[in-house]
Design a protein around this motif. Structure first.
Motif, mmCIF file in Angstrom:
data_model
loop_
_atom_site.group_PDB
_atom_site.id
_atom_site.type_symbol
_atom_site.label_atom_id
_atom_site.label_comp_id
_atom_site.label_asym_id
_atom_site.label_seq_id
_atom_site.Cartn_x
_atom_site.Cartn_y
_atom_site.Cartn_z
ATOM 1 N N TYR A 31 0.790 -1.222 0.023
ATOM 2 C CA TYR A 31 -0.112 -0.016 0.054
ATOM 3 C C TYR A 31 0.691 1.252 0.068
ATOM 4 O O TYR A 31 0.540 2.241 -0.825
ATOM 5 C CB TYR A 31 -1.070 0.167 1.386
ATOM 6 N N SER A 35 1.182 4.947 -2.424
ATOM 7 C CA SER A 35 0.173 5.925 -1.837
ATOM 8 C C SER A 35 1.209 7.000 -1.198
ATOM 9 O O SER A 35 0.771 8.283 -1.031
ATOM 10 C CB SER A 35 -0.660 5.353 -1.036
ATOM 11 N N ARG A 91 -9.128 2.860 -3.034
ATOM 12 C CA ARG A 91 -8.060 1.826 -2.789
ATOM 13 C C ARG A 91 -7.809 1.726 -1.383
ATOM 14 O O ARG A 91 -7.536 0.855 -0.706
ATOM 15 C CB ARG A 91 -6.777 2.363 -3.682
ATOM 16 N N THR A 94 -10.504 -0.384 0.361
ATOM 17 C CA THR A 94 -10.106 -1.962 -0.058
ATOM 18 C C THR A 94 -9.008 -2.418 0.959
ATOM 19 O O THR A 94 -9.331 -3.432 1.528
ATOM 20 C CB THR A 94 -9.780 -2.189 -1.401
ATOM 21 N N GLU A 130 -1.957 -5.604 -7.919
ATOM 22 C CA GLU A 130 -1.105 -4.402 -7.841
ATOM 23 C C GLU A 130 -0.330 -4.241 -9.066
ATOM 24 O O GLU A 130 -0.128 -3.172 -9.764
ATOM 25 C CB GLU A 130 -0.311 -4.309 -6.587
#
Length: 212
Positions: A31, A35, A91, A94, A130
């Motif tokens: 993640y 981000s 996102r 999720t 991804e």
């Protein structure tokens, strides 16, 4: 003299450490790599701790035998567990759901073999998604050169937008056209590895004043 921890709770601590390691790996390497959101990093890690022990103590002594009351209690907790300020991006939502589910699974599981299979399958699915389904960022732009929206001038339109925005544009969708004001709304898809929470936002929300 009684032992400080019961045998069952000692095994639970081992499952908790496994849960923390797995969720941290998902958050940090899958993640956060795209981000770079420290606020969600903070939230996901603390949610892992809270959900694990919440489910563990709600289950009581009979692990794996959830009663109707426990199920309704979990449903109620998860239904009110939401952010009441800004909408959470898809996102992030999720990943939050994955973190919560893995925390519940680790708290309720009785077999380490099952945990290993679940963790491997979950991490593998995240990695495949991804790598395979790259999500490109989009931006709404109110554009002033209506004459460039013609199909034969698409290259000139892209060049003009790239020079004015500095973005690497991949796709342009034409929206509403206002010939009286000589403007058109364009949805621009561009190459960007990092998500931006202020995309398509034209005004500062009250909840964002503290960040300015």
């Amino acid at each position: 003299m009684e032992a400080l921890f019961s045998t069952e709770f000692s095994a639970t601590l081992l499952r908790f450490i496994t849960c923390i390691v797995i969720n941290w790996g998902i958050i940090h390497f899958l993640y956060y790599r795209k981000s770079h959101r420290n606020d969600f990093y903070f939230t996901f890690m603390l949610m892992t701790v809270a959900i694990f022990f919440l489910v563990y103590f709600m289950m009581g002594m009979d692990r794996g035998k959830a009663t109707m009351g426990v199920g309704l209690g979990l449903f109620g907790i998860f239904s009110i567990m939401r952010y009441r300020t800004d909408a959470m991006p898809v996102r992030e939502m999720t990943y939050l759901f994955l973190i919560v589910c893995l925390s519940v699974v680790h708290a309720m599981a009785e077999s380490y073999g099952e945990l290993i299979v679940v963790d491997v399958l979950t991490v593998s699915a995240i990695i495949v998604c991804e790598l395979r389904f790259k999500v490109h960022a989009t931006k709404l732009i109110q554009y002033d050169r209506v004459e460039l929206i013609k199909p034969e001038k698409r290259e000139e339109l892209i060049a003009d937008l790239e020079s004015r925005t500095g973005l690497k544009i991949l796709k342009i969708d034409v929206g509403g056209i206002d010939f009286l004001k000589d403007s058109v709304v364009l949805r621009v898809t561009y190459d960007n590895d990092q998500t931006n929470e202020v995309d398509n936002q034209f005004k500062v929300r009250k909840s964002q004043w503290r960040e300015i």
